[in-house]
Design an enzyme around this catalytic site. Structure first.
Site: not given
Ligand code: COA
Length: 386
Positions: A276, A327
């Site tokens: 998140h 979710d």
């Molecule tokens: N599975 C695996 N790794 C994850 C992850 C997941 N669900 N969510 C984050 N990470 C990792 C990323 O790969 C990143 O690692 P890296 O820098 O080594 O590549 C790190 O954690 C930070 O991720 P980032 O995408 O920069 O965080 P964010 O704040 O931009 O994104 C989300 C937040 C929610 C988009 C992200 O956690 C995600 O894609 N989750 C899965 C989709 C989801 O459940 N969305 C619903 C949100 S309520």
């Protein structure tokens, strides 16, 4: 001023304060969420979704007389407009439910008597109609794509019960309706999440409320946002067996340290339902929904999927330390309610439309165009030589 003299940029606007709002706030460190100052765990199940909607829109929970009056106003807006039903019948059966919803809401703008008015009362009237329209469209598309006729449920009853009646074609039990009512409250708002921000950006141009709702639905669809809800249920069903969880998780994220940043960012290299932008720990909604998922699985006998979910939760948190998000376990509840995987995000929209409207009303009331800058990294000014 060139962008070189502006403050530095934050990728994804992380922790950037983009507006002032009195509606909702998130404490990411503690995993807490507040609507108008009330902690979400205190609201869920103690106020109805209709009362929560009133709280979000008008700042206070409704009084003794206001509550029934507001619920009656929402109920009075129920019913799928015949032209919208006709439009849904023209869509290909394989159309994603959220695409059907986005298309229907866009079309409904052309039928709305207040579409050209941004007067506060017109916007409340449109909000009422949108909160009634979204579940009607979701339920109708659920039936139409299965070759069934939409159901016009009896006008009375609570919002959640009415939605389930339209979905299934029969009145739900009180306990099932209560589960959905709590789910709707838990999903109703979440500060400046991506779809709400999209709605506020649209409103800030003084586009109409339906335009903002369409922008919000379109934004909700992505797998980084509400689309993860669909993905979770599809994933849990694909795994199907708690004994297969470790191999699945290993194959999906076990090799992440050997991938490039771009490869790690691909949806296939992430576990939907985890991580998140704001929460650093499991949030209150996820904790409540996890208990509900367990209870629903036991009550319906659909325990296998809950066991798979628990095994995935244990494996991913052990490996990554990422918080589980709303979710994840909500998908298990939706399965217990008989909702197919590609409808999960549409249920999310049925709840979040209340929050989108709350933010739209707040934005209209104190508006300034939302127009940020980009940190320019392109070529320096150069002559065009032919
Ligand atoms: N599975 C695996 N790794 C994850 C992850 C997941 N669900 N969510 C984050 N990470 C990792 C990323 O790969 C990143 O690692 P890296 O820098 O080594 O590549 C790190 O954690 C930070 O991720 P980032 O995408 O920069 O965080 P964010 O704040 O931009 O994104 C989300 C937040 C929610 C988009 C992200 O956690 C995600 O894609 N989750 C899965 C989709 C989801 O459940 N969305 C619903 C949100 S309520």
């Amino acid at each position: 001023m060139t962008t070189a003299t502006l403050p530095d940029w934050k990728a994804g606007l992380e922790d950037v304060i983009a507006t002032r709002s009195a509606i909702c706030t998130v404490d990411g460190a503690a995993g807490r969420l507040y609507y108008r100052g009330y902690e979400i765990g205190d609201l869920a199940g103690r106020l109805s979704f209709e009362e929560v909607t009133h709280l979000l829109w008008f700042g206070e929970r409704p009084g003794d007389a206001e509550g029934p009056a507001f619920a009656a106003r929402l109920a009075g807006a129920r019913g799928l407009p015949a032209p919208v039903a006709a439009l849904l019948r023209t869509l290909p059966r394989e159309c994603h439910p959220l695409d059907a919803l986005r298309t229907a809401v866009s079309f409904a703008a052309t039928l709305d008597p207040d579409v050209r008015s941004d007067a506060p009362e017109a916007n409340v009237a449109k909000s009422v109609r949108l909160v009634a329209l979204v579940p009607a469209v979701v339920a109708a598309w659920h039936r139409i794509r299965a070759g069934l006729e939409p159901v016009a449920a009896p006008a009375g009853g609570g919002h959640a019960a009415h939605f389930l009646h339209m979905l299934e074609g029969r009145a739900p039990g009180a306990d099932v309706a209560r589960v959905l009512d709590v789910i709707l409250t838990l999903h109703a708002d979440h500060e400046l999440n991506a779809s709400t921000f999209a709605a506020r950006v649209a409103v800030a141009t003084l586009a109409d409320l339906h335009a903002a709702a369409v922008a919000a639905i379109a934004t909700l669809k992505g797998p980084r946002h509400g689309g993860a809800n669909d993905d979770v249920l599809a994933m849990l069903k694909a795994i199907g067996d708690p004994a297969k969880v470790e191999d699945y998780v290993e194959a999906r994220i076990g090799h992440r340290d050997r991938l490039s940043r771009a490869e790690r960012a691909a949806p296939g290299a992430r576990m939907p339902g985890f991580g998140h932008r704001v929460y650093r720990v499991d949030d209150a909604r996820a904790r409540v929904i996890r208990v509900m998922a367990k209870d629903m699985a036991a009550a319906t006998g659909r325990t296998r999927l809950f066991e798979v979910a628990e095994a995935v939760y244990a494996s991913v948190t052990r490996r990554t330390g990422l918080p589980v998000n709303v979710d994840f376990f909500s998908a298990v509840v939706y399965d217990a309610l008989g909702i197919p995987p590609d409808f999960c995000t549409s249920i999310f929209a049925t709840a979040r439309v209340a929050g989108w409207c709350a933010h739209a009303l707040e934005q209209y009331a104190d508006n300034r165009l939302i127009r940020p800058r980009a940190h320019y990294v392109g070529p320096s000014p150069r002559p065009l030589i032919r």
